[in-house]
Motif scaffolding. Structure first.
Motif, PDB file in Angstrom:
ATOM      1  N   ASP A 125      -0.051   3.443  10.246  1.00 17.27           N
ATOM      2  CA  ASP A 125      -1.318   3.932   9.709  1.00 17.27           C
ATOM      3  C   ASP A 125      -2.256   2.733   9.512  1.00 17.27           C
ATOM      4  O   ASP A 125      -1.906   1.784   8.812  1.00 17.27           O
ATOM      5  CB  ASP A 125      -1.033   4.629   8.364  1.00 17.27           C
ATOM      6  N   SER A 157      -2.643   1.111   6.152  1.00 20.62           N
ATOM      7  CA  SER A 157      -1.537   0.460   5.427  1.00 20.62           C
ATOM      8  C   SER A 157      -1.583  -1.051   5.633  1.00 20.62           C
ATOM      9  O   SER A 157      -2.042  -1.552   6.661  1.00 20.62           O
ATOM     10  CB  SER A 157      -0.186   1.022   5.888  1.00 20.62           C
ATOM     11  N   VAL A 198       4.259  -1.872   3.791  1.00 21.63           N
ATOM     12  CA  VAL A 198       5.035  -0.700   3.424  1.00 21.63           C
ATOM     13  C   VAL A 198       6.353  -1.171   2.826  1.00 21.63           C
ATOM     14  O   VAL A 198       7.043  -2.006   3.434  1.00 21.63           O
ATOM     15  CB  VAL A 198       5.289   0.206   4.649  1.00 21.63           C
ATOM     16  N   THR A 219       0.812  -1.218   0.000  1.00 26.83           N
ATOM     17  CA  THR A 219       0.000   0.000   0.000  1.00 26.83           C
ATOM     18  C   THR A 219       0.848   1.272   0.000  1.00 26.83           C
ATOM     19  O   THR A 219       0.349   2.339  -0.338  1.00 26.83           O
ATOM     20  CB  THR A 219      -0.914   0.037   1.241  1.00 26.83           C
ATOM     21  N   HIS A 220       2.109   1.161   0.413  1.00 25.69           N
ATOM     22  CA  HIS A 220       2.947   2.358   0.510  1.00 25.69           C
ATOM     23  C   HIS A 220       4.355   2.042   0.010  1.00 25.69           C
ATOM     24  O   HIS A 220       4.859   0.938   0.234  1.00 25.69           O
ATOM     25  CB  HIS A 220       3.070   2.841   1.963  1.00 25.69           C
ATOM     26  N   ARG A 221       4.965   3.048  -0.628  1.00 27.71           N
ATOM     27  CA  ARG A 221       6.346   2.899  -1.121  1.00 27.71           C
ATOM     28  C   ARG A 221       7.127   4.164  -0.773  1.00 27.71           C
ATOM     29  O   ARG A 221       6.614   5.274  -0.959  1.00 27.71           O
ATOM     30  CB  ARG A 221       6.366   2.741  -2.644  1.00 27.71           C
ATOM     31  N   ALA A 278       8.239   5.969   6.286  1.00 29.12           N
ATOM     32  CA  ALA A 278       7.821   4.573   6.076  1.00 29.12           C
ATOM     33  C   ALA A 278       7.388   3.941   7.399  1.00 29.12           C
ATOM     34  O   ALA A 278       6.377   3.235   7.453  1.00 29.12           O
ATOM     35  CB  ALA A 278       8.970   3.777   5.450  1.00 29.12           C
ATOM     36  N   ALA A 332       4.053   5.301   8.262  1.00 25.84           N
ATOM     37  CA  ALA A 332       3.016   4.687   7.415  1.00 25.84           C
ATOM     38  C   ALA A 332       2.667   3.287   7.911  1.00 25.84           C
ATOM     39  O   ALA A 332       1.512   2.858   7.823  1.00 25.84           O
ATOM     40  CB  ALA A 332       3.482   4.636   5.963  1.00 25.84           C
TER      41      ALA A 332
END
Ligand SMILES: [Zn+2]
Ligand SMILES: [Zn+2]
Length: 344
Positions: free
Chosen positions: A334, A337, A340, A317-319, A328, A331
């Motif tokens: 979060d 997420s 990550v 979901t995150h980069r 990161a 995140a």
């Protein structure tokens, strides 16, 4: 002279100097002993283990470079390395055991008391370069994208856990927890032909769980688990449960879902004491198993991804680039997420 050459050979790395003291700085490029391989890290996944190390809940020897879910390209090999060559793409199996103790000799290398975890006991891959023994480097199948392979390590964990309860085609299974491990367990169970119910605290991941093959989803707050399990299974409960949530209540939740004579495997590592009424385990002859990382499941995990039986990409979901590793970690906390990733 030594300092100058070290600086010349420096690499960027996120170095943890103490709890919550993570700095991206120059580190010495790892030199190779015989049998070791140096990787140029391309992708690294961040997980709860990294978070607990970062926060200080899980102390390590400082300074430490974290990161154990890794993909990379072989940069250099030490003497005696024969299975990989510079330029090979590899996934890293971050745990290696002593190979000599009785546990290792009988095949229980995941239980070896001398086991070393890269990214925890040794420097890991939140860096441009990492080194590892040759046996930790698994060449990846050609044509499989990095995004699909990034979760090979947690997938190996889950593959072992599912294997511990030997699902048969047509059996009913419940997965407790809707995080990375839960969403991977769901897919491994589907690949084994099981029908899957996903149980989670929050409904947030339910749409994705269904997309990945869950037949039914259930929020913990939405009524008694035993009722849902018997409704889903058409009998006294599900045949097997894979617990991935790692909360104190998760073991009780798993026991509420399983039928008499069923199997439960715990993989979420609840560190806190867990209140469990064992009377039901005895009375209902529940098989209750632990599962610790993996023995030989790394290759199987890679095969599941290469065959398309497990989809990892929708979980990322995150980069972030390495320089933004602080973001990161934020995140990771979060609730929106799942996985990550650092792109290095
Ligand atoms: Zn991990
Ligand atoms: Zn050993």
């Amino acid at each position: 002279m030594v300092a100058a050459s070290s600086r010349l050979a420096g690499v960027r790395a996120a170095v943890l100097h103490g709890p919550r003291d993570l700095r991206v700085e120059h580190a010495v490029r790892p030199d190779l002993e015989p049998g070791e391989v140096r990787l140029r890290v391309t992708r690294a996944g961040l997980c709860g283990t990294d978070y607990s190390i970062w926060s200080g809940d899980r102390p390590v020897r400082y300074p430490r470079i974290m990161g154990h879910e890794l993909l990379g390209v072989v940069d250099a090999v030490g003497a005696e390395v024969t299975r990989v060559r510079p330029g090979d793409r590899v996934a890293l199996e971050p745990n290696y055991s002593c190979g000599r103790c009785p546990l290792c000799r009988e095949g229980n290398r995941n239980l070896c008391l001398g086991r070393v975890a890269i990214g925890i006991d040794a420097d890991g891959g939140f860096a441009e370069m990492v080194k590892a023994p040759e046996r930790c480097c698994w060449p990846v199948p050609p044509g499989v994208a990095d995004d699909d392979l990034l979760l090979t390590e947690p997938l190996a964990v889950v593959t072992r856990a599912v294997g511990r309860v030997t699902p048969h085609s047509g059996e009913t299974a419940a997965v407790v927890g809707g995080g990375t491990l839960g969403l991977l367990a769901l897919q491994v169970l589907r690949a084994r032909g099981a029908r899957v119910l996903v149980v989670s605290r929050s409904t947030r991941r339910f749409a994705l769980a269904r997309e990945l093959g869950a037949e039914r989803t259930h929020a913990l707050t939405d009524g008694p688990l035993a009722h849902v399990a018997s409704e889903f299974s058409g009998r006294e409960g599900v045949d097997l449960v894979v617990e991935t949530a790692g909360t104190a209540d998760a073991v009780s939740d798993a026991l509420a879902l399983v039928r008499p004579g069923g199997r439960v495997v715990l993989t979420g590592l609840p560190h806190e004491p867990t209140p469990v009424v064992f009377f039901g385990v005895v009375r209902r002859e529940i098989t209750l198993l632990g599962s610790m990382i993996y023995q030989d499941e790394f290759a199987e995990a890679m095969r599941l991804v290469a065959e398309g039986a497990v989809r990892a990409r929708p979980l990322i979901t995150h980069r972030f680039p390495l320089e933004a590793i602080g973001a990161a970690f934020a995140a990771h906390r979060d609730p929106a997420s799942i996985k990550v990733a650092l792109e290095i």
